[in-house]
Design a protein around this motif. Structure first.
Motif, PDB file in Angstrom:
ATOM      1  N   PRO A   1     113.766 101.727 -34.911  1.00 18.52           N
ATOM      2  CA  PRO A   1     114.067 102.576 -36.065  1.00 18.52           C
ATOM      3  C   PRO A   1     113.184 102.275 -37.280  1.00 18.52           C
ATOM      4  O   PRO A   1     112.910 103.159 -38.078  1.00 18.52           O
ATOM      5  CB  PRO A   1     115.541 102.261 -36.360  1.00 18.52           C
ATOM      6  N   ASP A   2     112.699 101.018 -37.405  1.00 17.19           N
ATOM      7  CA  ASP A   2     111.833 100.689 -38.544  1.00 17.19           C
ATOM      8  C   ASP A   2     110.343 100.835 -38.213  1.00 17.19           C
ATOM      9  O   ASP A   2     109.478 100.389 -38.969  1.00 17.19           O
ATOM     10  CB  ASP A   2     112.140  99.296 -39.088  1.00 17.19           C
ATOM     11  N   GLY A   3     110.037 101.460 -37.047  1.00 21.78           N
ATOM     12  CA  GLY A   3     108.659 101.799 -36.720  1.00 21.78           C
ATOM     13  C   GLY A   3     107.885 100.788 -35.907  1.00 21.78           C
ATOM     14  O   GLY A   3     106.730 101.017 -35.565  1.00 21.78           O
ATOM     15  N   LYS A   4     108.494  99.633 -35.585  1.00 21.59           N
ATOM     16  CA  LYS A   4     107.794  98.633 -34.775  1.00 21.59           C
ATOM     17  C   LYS A   4     107.758  99.076 -33.320  1.00 21.59           C
ATOM     18  O   LYS A   4     108.588  99.859 -32.870  1.00 21.59           O
ATOM     19  CB  LYS A   4     108.498  97.284 -34.868  1.00 21.59           C
ATOM     20  N   GLN A   5     106.798  98.536 -32.594  1.00 21.70           N
ATOM     21  CA  GLN A   5     106.679  98.827 -31.175  1.00 21.70           C
ATOM     22  C   GLN A   5     107.086  97.589 -30.383  1.00 21.70           C
ATOM     23  O   GLN A   5     106.620  96.484 -30.666  1.00 21.70           O
ATOM     24  CB  GLN A   5     105.240  99.216 -30.853  1.00 21.70           C
ATOM     25  N   LEU A   6     107.968  97.787 -29.406  1.00 24.00           N
ATOM     26  CA  LEU A   6     108.396  96.708 -28.519  1.00 24.00           C
ATOM     27  C   LEU A   6     108.034  97.086 -27.092  1.00 24.00           C
ATOM     28  O   LEU A   6     108.094  98.259 -26.723  1.00 24.00           O
ATOM     29  CB  LEU A   6     109.910  96.498 -28.607  1.00 24.00           C
TER      30      LEU A   6
ATOM     31  N   TYR B   1     107.687  99.467 -20.328  1.00 24.56           N
ATOM     32  CA  TYR B   1     108.224 100.492 -21.226  1.00 24.56           C
ATOM     33  C   TYR B   1     107.924 100.117 -22.673  1.00 24.56           C
ATOM     34  O   TYR B   1     108.029  98.952 -23.053  1.00 24.56           O
ATOM     35  CB  TYR B   1     109.732 100.645 -21.042  1.00 24.56           C
ATOM     36  N   THR B   2     107.591 101.115 -23.457  1.00 22.04           N
ATOM     37  CA  THR B   2     107.328 100.952 -24.879  1.00 22.04           C
ATOM     38  C   THR B   2     108.465 101.603 -25.656  1.00 22.04           C
ATOM     39  O   THR B   2     108.812 102.752 -25.401  1.00 22.04           O
ATOM     40  CB  THR B   2     105.999 101.641 -25.274  1.00 22.04           C
ATOM     41  N   ILE B   3     109.020 100.841 -26.599  1.00 18.98           N
ATOM     42  CA  ILE B   3     110.081 101.349 -27.468  1.00 18.98           C
ATOM     43  C   ILE B   3     109.533 101.439 -28.886  1.00 18.98           C
ATOM     44  O   ILE B   3     108.779 100.565 -29.324  1.00 18.98           O
ATOM     45  CB  ILE B   3     111.284 100.379 -27.536  1.00 18.98           C
ATOM     46  N   ARG B   4     109.937 102.455 -29.612  1.00 19.10           N
ATOM     47  CA  ARG B   4     109.663 102.544 -31.050  1.00 19.10           C
ATOM     48  C   ARG B   4     110.991 102.268 -31.739  1.00 19.10           C
ATOM     49  O   ARG B   4     111.970 102.974 -31.537  1.00 19.10           O
ATOM     50  CB  ARG B   4     109.142 103.933 -31.410  1.00 19.10           C
TER      51      ARG B   4
ATOM     52  N   ARG C   1     113.883 104.083 -29.353  1.00 21.95           N
ATOM     53  CA  ARG C   1     113.705 105.130 -28.347  1.00 21.95           C
ATOM     54  C   ARG C   1     112.533 104.785 -27.441  1.00 21.95           C
ATOM     55  O   ARG C   1     111.507 104.296 -27.903  1.00 21.95           O
ATOM     56  CB  ARG C   1     113.436 106.475 -29.009  1.00 21.95           C
ATOM     57  N   LEU C   2     112.701 105.049 -26.156  1.00 21.03           N
ATOM     58  CA  LEU C   2     111.622 104.829 -25.210  1.00 21.03           C
ATOM     59  C   LEU C   2     110.529 105.851 -25.513  1.00 21.03           C
ATOM     60  O   LEU C   2     110.785 107.049 -25.545  1.00 21.03           O
ATOM     61  CB  LEU C   2     112.111 104.977 -23.772  1.00 21.03           C
ATOM     62  N   GLU C   3     109.332 105.348 -25.740  1.00 19.94           N
ATOM     63  CA  GLU C   3     108.234 106.178 -26.226  1.00 19.94           C
ATOM     64  C   GLU C   3     107.157 106.423 -25.174  1.00 19.94           C
ATOM     65  O   GLU C   3     106.519 107.468 -25.169  1.00 19.94           O
ATOM     66  CB  GLU C   3     107.623 105.478 -27.440  1.00 19.94           C
ATOM     67  N   GLU C   4     106.941 105.434 -24.300  1.00 14.95           N
ATOM     68  CA  GLU C   4     105.841 105.535 -23.345  1.00 14.95           C
ATOM     69  C   GLU C   4     106.115 104.654 -22.137  1.00 14.95           C
ATOM     70  O   GLU C   4     106.786 103.631 -22.237  1.00 14.95           O
ATOM     71  CB  GLU C   4     104.542 105.085 -24.027  1.00 14.95           C
ATOM     72  N   VAL C   5     105.590 105.074 -20.988  1.00 19.80           N
ATOM     73  CA  VAL C   5     105.664 104.276 -19.769  1.00 19.80           C
ATOM     74  C   VAL C   5     104.236 103.914 -19.384  1.00 19.80           C
ATOM     75  O   VAL C   5     103.401 104.788 -19.170  1.00 19.80           O
ATOM     76  CB  VAL C   5     106.346 105.053 -18.628  1.00 19.80           C
TER      77      VAL C   5
ATOM     78  N   PRO D   1     117.207  91.993 -22.473  1.00 16.74           N
ATOM     79  CA  PRO D   1     115.878  91.384 -22.612  1.00 16.74           C
ATOM     80  C   PRO D   1     115.853  89.944 -22.100  1.00 16.74           C
ATOM     81  O   PRO D   1     116.815  89.197 -22.273  1.00 16.74           O
ATOM     82  CB  PRO D   1     115.614  91.424 -24.115  1.00 16.74           C
ATOM     83  N   LEU D   2     114.751  89.589 -21.469  1.00 17.46           N
ATOM     84  CA  LEU D   2     114.555  88.207 -21.060  1.00 17.46           C
ATOM     85  C   LEU D   2     114.513  87.336 -22.301  1.00 17.46           C
ATOM     86  O   LEU D   2     114.094  87.796 -23.382  1.00 17.46           O
ATOM     87  CB  LEU D   2     113.242  88.075 -20.284  1.00 17.46           C
ATOM     88  N   GLU D   3     114.908  86.092 -22.176  1.00 15.61           N
ATOM     89  CA  GLU D   3     114.939  85.177 -23.316  1.00 15.61           C
ATOM     90  C   GLU D   3     113.570  85.126 -23.990  1.00 15.61           C
ATOM     91  O   GLU D   3     112.552  84.929 -23.359  1.00 15.61           O
ATOM     92  CB  GLU D   3     115.343  83.778 -22.853  1.00 15.61           C
ATOM     93  N   GLY D   4     113.565  85.357 -25.299  1.00 17.34           N
ATOM     94  CA  GLY D   4     112.354  85.280 -26.109  1.00 17.34           C
ATOM     95  C   GLY D   4     111.502  86.534 -26.088  1.00 17.34           C
ATOM     96  O   GLY D   4     110.479  86.601 -26.786  1.00 17.34           O
ATOM     97  N   LEU D   5     111.886  87.560 -25.332  1.00 11.17           N
ATOM     98  CA  LEU D   5     111.046  88.753 -25.169  1.00 11.17           C
ATOM     99  C   LEU D   5     110.752  89.457 -26.469  1.00 11.17           C
ATOM    100  O   LEU D   5     109.611  89.825 -26.747  1.00 11.17           O
ATOM    101  CB  LEU D   5     111.687  89.738 -24.176  1.00 11.17           C
ATOM    102  N   PHE D   6     111.748  89.628 -27.325  1.00 12.65           N
ATOM    103  CA  PHE D   6     111.557  90.375 -28.566  1.00 12.65           C
ATOM    104  C   PHE D   6     111.482  89.460 -29.798  1.00 12.65           C
ATOM    105  O   PHE D   6     111.493  89.950 -30.914  1.00 12.65           O
ATOM    106  CB  PHE D   6     112.678  91.390 -28.771  1.00 12.65           C
ATOM    107  N   GLU D   7     111.397  88.136 -29.613  1.00 11.66           N
ATOM    108  CA  GLU D   7     111.413  87.208 -30.766  1.00 11.66           C
ATOM    109  C   GLU D   7     110.226  87.397 -31.690  1.00 11.66           C
ATOM    110  O   GLU D   7     110.358  87.254 -32.892  1.00 11.66           O
ATOM    111  CB  GLU D   7     111.469  85.766 -30.264  1.00 11.66           C
ATOM    112  N   ASP D   8     109.046  87.710 -31.174  1.00 19.74           N
ATOM    113  CA  ASP D   8     107.873  87.884 -32.026  1.00 19.74           C
ATOM    114  C   ASP D   8     107.890  89.214 -32.760  1.00 19.74           C
ATOM    115  O   ASP D   8     107.058  89.457 -33.636  1.00 19.74           O
ATOM    116  CB  ASP D   8     106.583  87.815 -31.190  1.00 19.74           C
ATOM    117  N   ALA D   9     108.851  90.095 -32.437  1.00 16.43           N
ATOM    118  CA  ALA D   9     108.899  91.427 -33.047  1.00 16.43           C
ATOM    119  C   ALA D   9     109.546  91.402 -34.426  1.00 16.43           C
ATOM    120  O   ALA D   9     109.449  92.360 -35.172  1.00 16.43           O
ATOM    121  CB  ALA D   9     109.662  92.400 -32.148  1.00 16.43           C
ATOM    122  N   ASP D  10     110.194  90.306 -34.780  1.00 17.53           N
ATOM    123  CA  ASP D  10     110.896  90.257 -36.080  1.00 17.53           C
ATOM    124  C   ASP D  10     109.952  90.124 -37.247  1.00 17.53           C
ATOM    125  O   ASP D  10     108.882  89.713 -37.222  1.00 17.53           O
ATOM    126  CB  ASP D  10     111.884  89.075 -36.098  1.00 17.53           C
TER     127      ASP D  10
END
Length: 180
Positions: free
Chosen positions: A143-148, A138-141, A125-129, A171-180
């Motif tokens: 389902p497992d509580g991480k912030q993207l 944009y900040t997403i939270r 869910r979008l949490e903050e702008v 997402p741009l290539e590699g954008l969320f890769e460090d979030a895992d």
């Protein structure tokens, strides 16, 4: 859980916080308003602002002074009358603004479910702008509580549909890769 009154429901749906009276200004009943919107200029463009209870306040004069809005409301012509407004949060009626295509009030974006435009995978869910200058972030939270975080640019945000409560992104290539 407290049930909202009819006025509170209308205020939450149709009205948006635009600023707060922080001080009086001069001897004619003017007040200084700290803008909670894009700019003091934007705030000064309204003919009517509203109190939290929905009471309309007619703007007689408005100008920008040192990044603040200096406003005189009808019926407030002395410093004593103006003082009674100190700490009052003011609202705008969203119907008084016509947004350009593809622009939204931040309030309408918060809580949107963010999904992958290609796979349908839910990111969260979008949490903050965050307003960074060049473009919003944009900040997403998840389902497992991480912030993207992701940039609010056309190459990433494919569709925004507040009525359906969804935002589709690519997402741009590699954008969320460090979030895992």
């Amino acid at each position: 859980c407290r049930r909202l009154s009819y006025v509170e429901e209308i205020m939450q749906k149709d009205f948006l916080e635009i600023g707060k009276v922080v001080n009086i200004h001069g001897l004619r009943g003017d007040v200084k308003i700290q803008p909670w919107c894009d700019s003091a200029e934007f705030l000064c463009a309204f003919d009517t602002l509203y109190r939290a209870d929905g009471t309309p306040m007619s703007v007689e004069a408005a100008r920008v002074h040192k990044g603040m809005a200096v406003v005189r409301f009808a019926g407030f012509s002395t410093p004593e009358q103006a003082e009674s407004l100190r700490n009052t949060v003011l609202y705008m009626n969203r119907d008084d603004v016509e947004l350009e295509e593809g622009t939204y009030f931040i309030r309408d974006l918060i809580g949107l479910q963010v999904v992958d435009a290609d796979t349908g995978a839910v990111y969260g869910r979008l949490e903050e702008v965050l307003e960074t200058g060049a473009n919003d972030v944009y900040t997403i939270r998840t389902p497992d509580g991480k912030q993207l975080l992701f940039p609010a640019i056309g190459d990433v945000v494919i569709e925004t549909d507040p009525e359906q409560g969804i935002m589709r992104i690519r997402p741009l290539e590699g954008l969320f890769e460090d979030a895992d």
